[in-house]
Motif scaffolding. Sequence first.
Motif, PDB file in Angstrom:
ATOM      1  N   VAL A 156       0.835  -1.194   0.000  1.00  0.00           N
ATOM      2  CA  VAL A 156       0.000   0.000   0.000  1.00  0.00           C
ATOM      3  C   VAL A 156       0.874   1.250   0.000  1.00  0.00           C
ATOM      4  N   ASP A 157       1.968   1.207   0.776  1.00  0.00           N
ATOM      5  CA  ASP A 157       2.911   2.324   0.817  1.00  0.00           C
ATOM      6  C   ASP A 157       4.260   1.798   1.278  1.00  0.00           C
ATOM      7  N   ILE A 158       5.303   2.564   0.971  1.00  0.00           N
ATOM      8  CA  ILE A 158       6.664   2.155   1.306  1.00  0.00           C
ATOM      9  C   ILE A 158       7.503   3.404   1.498  1.00  0.00           C
ATOM     10  N   GLY A 159       8.400   3.401   2.493  1.00  0.00           N
ATOM     11  CA  GLY A 159       9.257   4.554   2.702  1.00  0.00           C
ATOM     12  C   GLY A 159       9.883   4.547   4.082  1.00  0.00           C
ATOM     13  N   LYS A 160      10.759   5.501   4.316  1.00  0.00           N
ATOM     14  CA  LYS A 160      11.394   5.677   5.624  1.00  0.00           C
ATOM     15  C   LYS A 160      10.387   6.294   6.594  1.00  0.00           C
ATOM     16  N   GLY A 161      10.422   5.849   7.854  1.00  0.00           N
ATOM     17  CA  GLY A 161       9.583   6.427   8.884  1.00  0.00           C
ATOM     18  C   GLY A 161       8.103   6.436   8.551  1.00  0.00           C
ATOM     19  N   LEU A 162       7.635   5.380   7.946  1.00  0.00           N
ATOM     20  CA  LEU A 162       6.271   5.313   7.427  1.00  0.00           C
ATOM     21  C   LEU A 162       5.264   5.010   8.535  1.00  0.00           C
TER      22      LEU A 162
END
Length: 235
Positions: A156-162
């Motif tokens: 659904v989403d991906i990233g640093k500090g998510l």
Amino acid sequence: MIRSAVLLAAGHGSRLRASAPYKPLCPVAGRPLIDHALCGMAEAGLTRAIVVLGYGAEAIADHLARRRWPLAVETVMTRDHHEPNGVSVLAAAPLLAGEPAVLAMCDHLVAPALYTRLACTGAGDGATLGIDRRVGHPWVDPDDVTWVRTEDDLIVDIGKGLAGADCYDTGVFAIGPALFAALGSFGAPSLTDGMRLLAGEARARVVDCSDLDWIDVDDPAALAKAEAWQLARAA
């Protein structure tokens, strides 16, 4: 089963500079990180590795040329090692000529079975990421790791500090033309940019690798943990 791999080895690795001038050559339990990766890929059944070089390319290429490897090893230069890692991924596209590959980071020390799982799962109509649901694992730096939020087997989403993330990105993917197309739509993309674009089209999937060990060897603390893991494994 996928038989080719792309190994990213173009970054600066400044936090490990005290241990080695170039991160891919940093020794862990007596072997450079790049040796662990290439031998692990061969153990996993992969027969070809495209190593993307950038910072320290001459020294790393010389290291590769001086050894006999258990799989075919090719090298390619990234456009600019100061740019995000998606640019390095794109550098491998012409050599793959449309074939799928297992994508991995040279500084991620992983159990060979993790490569095998992604090779057997495949990229589908987009890309597949190996994830770890053991949130809070002592080997993972929560401030440095890439987080992933999933629904079933979709990203659904991906990233640093998510916020709302439920698992970690292990740094091992199965990729194909769809990811290269996604990355190519940006000027200087990160790998996360490409995965986010595919996620928006429901073409970024995950495979659970929580039963398999891995560690991002990115600083002295992680290096010490990786050393202990490999020495215990050897014993």
